[in-house]
Design a protein around this motif. Structure first.
Motif, mmCIF file in Angstrom:
data_model
loop_
_atom_site.group_PDB
_atom_site.id
_atom_site.type_symbol
_atom_site.label_atom_id
_atom_site.label_comp_id
_atom_site.label_asym_id
_atom_site.label_seq_id
_atom_site.Cartn_x
_atom_site.Cartn_y
_atom_site.Cartn_z
ATOM 1 N N SER A 166 0.808 -1.214 0.000
ATOM 2 C CA SER A 166 0.000 0.000 0.000
ATOM 3 C C SER A 166 0.842 1.264 0.000
ATOM 4 O O SER A 166 0.446 2.286 -0.573
ATOM 5 C CB SER A 166 -0.964 0.000 1.189
ATOM 6 N N SER A 167 2.023 1.225 0.631
ATOM 7 C CA SER A 167 2.848 2.436 0.655
ATOM 8 C C SER A 167 3.299 2.817 -0.746
ATOM 9 O O SER A 167 3.363 4.004 -1.084
ATOM 10 C CB SER A 167 4.057 2.240 1.567
ATOM 11 N N ALA A 168 3.603 1.823 -1.594
ATOM 12 C CA ALA A 168 4.048 2.114 -2.958
ATOM 13 C C ALA A 168 2.894 2.549 -3.855
ATOM 14 O O ALA A 168 3.060 3.413 -4.715
ATOM 15 C CB ALA A 168 4.743 0.888 -3.552
ATOM 16 N N TYR A 169 1.729 1.961 -3.667
ATOM 17 C CA TYR A 169 0.614 2.201 -4.585
ATOM 18 C C TYR A 169 -0.305 3.330 -4.135
ATOM 19 O O TYR A 169 -0.988 3.930 -4.970
ATOM 20 C CB TYR A 169 -0.192 0.908 -4.763
ATOM 21 N N TRP A 170 -0.345 3.629 -2.829
ATOM 22 C CA TRP A 170 -1.373 4.542 -2.341
ATOM 23 C C TRP A 170 -0.852 5.814 -1.691
ATOM 24 O O TRP A 170 -1.647 6.694 -1.343
ATOM 25 C CB TRP A 170 -2.274 3.818 -1.332
ATOM 26 N N SER A 171 0.464 5.949 -1.495
ATOM 27 C CA SER A 171 0.966 7.132 -0.794
ATOM 28 C C SER A 171 0.567 8.429 -1.494
ATOM 29 O O SER A 171 0.141 9.395 -0.846
ATOM 30 C CB SER A 171 2.486 7.058 -0.658
#
Length: 257
Positions: A38-43
């Protein structure tokens, strides 16, 4: 980073938390797809001016990203949803707005059905709604699920690495091998009832975003008749929040307003 134990063995789900600016309203929970984090896709989405403000949790499902990777976990859609529910309970979250991509959308649907107090609204980004047929060499979950688990662990993961491409592999390599395989199998098998049936029947606001380039969404008429808001997003493929971040943020903000 925050975490919570979600299994009897103490395995932990971890998430990046944006505390927000005190804006009133529901917590937002972001969920990634197969082999992602999620950190890579949603930040970028969570920090976008149109969406920033509420407390937001960028959650890595068990087996992926920052979360633990227990080899004994089932990694079905249902077990993912129950582990996520335990993490949200520990975080003090109820009535969340869940924004979920691909496999994460399938998990979100099961979460909303099994733990209705945790979810007040769903925004699904090109989520898997139907069971799939495994096929060796096919991209994504269908190709992974075409192996037996023994085959995947012995050589299939290396073969998938070659076909995944550098960008996807950058996050896929963080997944536990058993987690990646069993999650793919669970995704192509689907939930019971299947994800489309869950989406049709949930009594909460639901939005489904999909790439305009894919053409008409299968079953769009039935979904719309059941109250699901549909929006085709231009200038993107499956990873719409990365391909067209401003367009995705506008579409998501409009449905959350």
């Amino acid at each position: 980073m925050r975490s919570a134990a979600v299994t009897a063995e103490g395995d932990r789900i971890r998430w990046i938390e944006h505390p927000g600016n005190g804006t009133a309203g529901p917590v937002r929970v972001y969920l990634h797809g197969l082999g992602a984090t999620s950190s890579a896709y949603w930040s970028g989405t969570a920090a976008h001016p149109l969406l920033a403000g509420p407390r937001s949790l960028l959650v890595d499902l068990l087996g992926f990203g920052l979360s633990d990777r227990p080899a004994a976990f089932a990694y079905t859609l249902e077990s993912h949803a129950d582990a996520l529910a335990a993490a949200l309970d520990a975080a003090g979250v109820t009535g969340a707005e869940v924004i979920a991509h691909s496999m994460g959308g399938s998990v979100a649907l099961v979460l909303a059905a099994r733990h209705p107090l945790l979810v007040s609204r769903l925004v699904l980004a090109d989520a898997n709604l139907d069971p799939l047929e495994p096929r060796r060499g096919a991209p994504g979950s269908r190709g992974i699920a075409a192996y037996t688990e023994e085959e995947f662990l012995s050589h299939g993961r290396d073969e998938v690495r070659e076909s995944a491409g550098a960008e996807w592999w950058a996050t896929m390599r963080l997944a536990g091998p058993e987690a990646l395989y069993r999650s793919a199998v669970g995704l192509v098998r689907g939930s019971s009832p299947d994800m489309r049936t869950l989406l049709l029947g949930l009594p909460i606001p639901r939005t489904f975003l999909y790439p305009a380039a894919d053409g008409p969404l299968p079953g769009a008429g039935e979904l719309a008749a059941a109250g699901v808001s549909l929006a085709a997003l231009a200038g993107c493929g499956h990873n719409m929040m990365l391909d067209n971040p401003d367009g995705f943020a506008r579409a998501a903000a409009a449905t959350l307003a």
